[in-house]
Enzyme design. Structure first.
Site, mmCIF file in Angstrom:
data_model
loop_
_atom_site.group_PDB
_atom_site.id
_atom_site.type_symbol
_atom_site.label_atom_id
_atom_site.label_comp_id
_atom_site.label_asym_id
_atom_site.label_seq_id
_atom_site.Cartn_x
_atom_site.Cartn_y
_atom_site.Cartn_z
ATOM 1 N N ARG A 130 0.918 -1.154 -0.123
ATOM 2 C CA ARG A 130 -0.004 0.050 0.136
ATOM 3 C C ARG A 130 1.071 1.268 0.094
ATOM 4 N NH1 ARG A 130 -2.404 -3.554 -0.896
ATOM 5 N NH2 ARG A 130 -4.193 -4.394 -0.224
ATOM 6 N N SER A 143 -10.908 -0.697 3.099
ATOM 7 C CA SER A 143 -10.201 -0.944 4.372
ATOM 8 C C SER A 143 -9.866 0.349 4.937
ATOM 9 C CB SER A 143 -8.983 -1.893 4.104
ATOM 10 O OG SER A 143 -9.655 -2.811 3.567
ATOM 11 N N GLU A 183 -5.326 4.008 5.761
ATOM 12 C CA GLU A 183 -4.989 3.926 4.253
ATOM 13 C C GLU A 183 -5.060 5.041 3.408
ATOM 14 O OE1 GLU A 183 -5.623 -0.242 2.711
ATOM 15 O OE2 GLU A 183 -6.698 0.756 1.272
HETATM 16 C C1 LIG Z 1 -15.701 -0.795 -1.181
HETATM 17 C C2 LIG Z 1 -14.142 -0.362 -1.393
HETATM 18 C C3 LIG Z 1 -13.141 -1.396 -1.552
HETATM 19 C C4 LIG Z 1 -12.028 -1.165 -1.755
HETATM 20 N N1 LIG Z 1 -11.064 -2.233 -1.772
HETATM 21 C C5 LIG Z 1 -9.600 -2.022 -2.039
HETATM 22 C C6 LIG Z 1 -8.865 -3.326 -2.098
HETATM 23 O O1 LIG Z 1 -9.193 -4.339 -2.316
HETATM 24 N N2 LIG Z 1 -7.303 -3.017 -2.348
HETATM 25 C C7 LIG Z 1 -6.978 -1.700 -2.379
HETATM 26 O O2 LIG Z 1 -5.676 -1.652 -2.711
HETATM 27 N N3 LIG Z 1 -7.760 -0.662 -2.461
HETATM 28 C C8 LIG Z 1 -9.067 -0.754 -2.180
HETATM 29 N N4 LIG Z 1 -9.978 0.243 -2.135
HETATM 30 C C9 LIG Z 1 -9.539 1.523 -2.020
HETATM 31 C C10 LIG Z 1 -9.368 2.237 -3.397
HETATM 32 O O3 LIG Z 1 -10.549 1.566 -4.207
HETATM 33 C C11 LIG Z 1 -8.133 2.179 -4.067
HETATM 34 O O4 LIG Z 1 -7.147 2.820 -3.423
HETATM 35 C C12 LIG Z 1 -8.123 2.934 -5.507
HETATM 36 O O5 LIG Z 1 -6.962 3.019 -6.176
HETATM 37 C C13 LIG Z 1 -8.487 4.535 -5.484
HETATM 38 O O6 LIG Z 1 -8.847 5.074 -6.501
HETATM 39 P P1 LIG Z 1 -9.581 6.371 -6.833
HETATM 40 O O7 LIG Z 1 -9.776 6.732 -8.324
HETATM 41 O O8 LIG Z 1 -10.733 6.298 -6.195
HETATM 42 O O9 LIG Z 1 -8.646 7.298 -6.068
HETATM 43 P P2 LIG Z 1 -9.117 8.516 -5.228
HETATM 44 O O10 LIG Z 1 -9.673 8.242 -4.055
HETATM 45 O O11 LIG Z 1 -9.466 9.476 -5.968
HETATM 46 O O12 LIG Z 1 -7.652 9.210 -4.881
HETATM 47 C C14 LIG Z 1 -6.676 8.377 -4.100
HETATM 48 C C15 LIG Z 1 -5.431 8.965 -4.137
HETATM 49 O O13 LIG Z 1 -4.762 9.003 -5.347
HETATM 50 C C16 LIG Z 1 -4.319 10.308 -5.889
HETATM 51 N N5 LIG Z 1 -4.823 10.177 -7.369
HETATM 52 C C17 LIG Z 1 -5.753 9.930 -7.944
HETATM 53 N N6 LIG Z 1 -5.687 9.921 -9.224
HETATM 54 C C18 LIG Z 1 -4.374 10.395 -9.723
HETATM 55 C C19 LIG Z 1 -3.593 10.433 -10.548
HETATM 56 N N7 LIG Z 1 -4.094 10.147 -11.820
HETATM 57 N N8 LIG Z 1 -2.352 10.878 -10.629
HETATM 58 C C20 LIG Z 1 -1.800 11.255 -9.513
HETATM 59 N N9 LIG Z 1 -2.592 11.061 -8.141
HETATM 60 C C21 LIG Z 1 -3.711 10.524 -8.098
HETATM 61 C C22 LIG Z 1 -5.239 11.205 -5.126
HETATM 62 O O14 LIG Z 1 -4.894 12.312 -4.917
HETATM 63 C C23 LIG Z 1 -5.321 10.701 -3.692
HETATM 64 O O15 LIG Z 1 -4.413 10.828 -2.872
HETATM 65 C C24 LIG Z 1 -11.578 0.101 -1.731
HETATM 66 C C25 LIG Z 1 -12.048 1.160 -1.694
HETATM 67 C C26 LIG Z 1 -13.589 0.989 -1.536
HETATM 68 C C27 LIG Z 1 -14.532 2.010 -1.326
#
Ligand SMILES: Cc1cc2nc3c(=O)[nH]c(=O)nc-3n(C[C@H](O)[C@H](O)[C@H](O)COP(=O)(O)OP(=O)(O)OC[C@H]3O[C@@H](n4cnc5c(N)ncnc54)[C@H](O)[C@@H]3O)c2cc1C
Length: 338
Positions: A165, A238, A334
């Site tokens: 992570r 998580s 996280e």
């Molecule tokens: C129900 C649920 C289940 C999940 N299960 C998992 C799992 O099994 N494993 C896991 O690892 N995660 C899990 N997550 C967490 C999440 O899905 C991941 O971390 C995912 O990659 C976040 O993507 P996002 O586009 O929503 O990012 P955001 O929430 O929009 O951003 C997250 C971070 O990334 C940065 N960011 C986003 N896009 C970019 C970009 N293009 N360039 C630079 N920085 C950027 C943001 O500034 C922020 O710091 C889960 C979340 C939920 C709600």
């Protein structure tokens, strides 16, 4: 084309459903739109927040700056080599849909990461992982804007310095804006079914030599059973990382709590199941104000309706304090807490 809006509610843009307003939201659907946004006089010098699907953020206040919503869509199958197939996608691709598409292109290898919310561009940030696989194991390179130089750069797996992570992007927050990611899917494909839930689900379905699509479906089924759907109950998956402790600490923990759940790591450390620690402190299903701990999964904090980011943070701190008092272990969140 760049789309710029002023005074925008972010409630719809974060899966916790937390209230916050941004001074500006710029929707970025191309590299040109990104450069245009960064050059706009009214946006220059303002704090920036890059957002994909908002599934890993806790918004605790209004954001007096510009939110860059990544909406670059593109999917491309690149040339294979002797050992792998390669796929590339824009940062705004929805991760799960992208994984689904790779399977339809006969490019298996991402199926264990099915149904993780969010975008392709965010996947490297915390090196997403689930059910026995991490993004790093399928990562080739990415393209990003280095905001310190204004140049687009290509970053390799080594440069991204992925960990559990963790990545370069967590250590240098805000520096790189990812616009595209290339994944490497090793050939011949091998099923990853070592994770107990996955092997059990496949066995129950009578499948002993699964195809990638069957693993994809099994993982999606498990996730739907275990995790709350953010559309129904706001959450960010998580909330805490599984703490990694040295062998002596884990042995001492097991001595006091023989049931302690932990996974030995190749380097001799152990990853302790944070959900188990939280559960032992009696938090599962509990609430503090409008923030709560999910009934089925103690690692998932939820918005029970009308919670603020401060409510979520207060609950997270209370849980951290309990776990520290009982086990002497510090839990690290996280998501990005803003
Ligand atoms: C129900 C649920 C289940 C999940 N299960 C998992 C799992 O099994 N494993 C896991 O690892 N995660 C899990 N997550 C967490 C999440 O899905 C991941 O971390 C995912 O990659 C976040 O993507 P996002 O586009 O929503 O990012 P955001 O929430 O929009 O951003 C997250 C971070 O990334 C940065 N960011 C986003 N896009 C970019 C970009 N293009 N360039 C630079 N920085 C950027 C943001 O500034 C922020 O710091 C889960 C979340 C939920 C709600």
């Amino acid at each position: 084309m760049l789309q710029l809006q002023r005074d925008v509610s972010l409630r719809e843009f974060n899966t916790f459903g937390l209230p916050a307003t941004a001074r500006y939201v710029a929707t970025i659907d191309s590299e040109a739109a990104l450069l245009e946004a960064l050059a706009m006089p009214e946006l220059r010098g303002l704090p920036r927040l890059v957002l994909g699907g908002g599934s890993n953020v806790v918004l605790t206040r209004d954001f007096d700056g510009v939110v860059l919503r990544m909406a670059i869509r593109a999917r491309e199958r690149l040339a294979d080599d002797a050992h792998a197939r390669y796929v590339r996608g824009g940062a705004g691709e929805v991760w799960h849909d992208f994984v689904d598409w790779t399977l339809s292109q006969d490019c298996p290898g991402l199926e264990n990461l099915a149904l993780i919310p969010g975008t392709l561009g965010a996947a490297p940030i915390q090196n997403i992982g689930a059910y026995g696989l991490e993004l790093a194991e399928r990562f080739a390179e990415l393209r990003a804007l280095d905001t310190t130089t204004g140049e687009f750069v290509t970053l390799t797996r080594e440069t991204c310095a992925f960990g559990y992570r963790d990545s370069l992007f967590k250590r240098e927050p805000g520096r790189y804006i990812i616009v595209a990611v290339t994944l490497r899917l090793p050939q011949p494909w091998q099923a990853v079914t070592g994770y107990a839930d996955v092997s059990r689900t496949l066995a129950e379905a009578g499948i002993d030599a699964p195809h990638a699509r069957q693993i994809f479906n099994a993982v999606a089924d498990i996730r739907r059973r275990k995790l709350p759907d953010p559309m129904e109950l706001g959450n960010a998956g998580s909330f805490f990382k599984n703490p990694v402790v040295d062998a002596a600490t884990f042995a001492a923990l097991r001595e006091r709590f023989p049931q302690a759940v932990g996974y030995a790591q190749p380097d001799g450390t152990s990853k302790v199941a944070a959900g188990w620690l939280i559960d032992q402190c009696g938090w599962r299903g509990k609430s503090l104000g409008k923030a709560g701990v999910h009934e089925r999964q103690a690692l998932v904090l939820v918005n029970r309706g009308g919670a603020s980011g401060a409510d979520i943070v207060a609950l997270a701190r209370a849980i951290q304090a309990s776990v520290h008092e009982r086990f002497g272990i510090t839990l690290e969140p996280e998501p990005l807490v803003l």
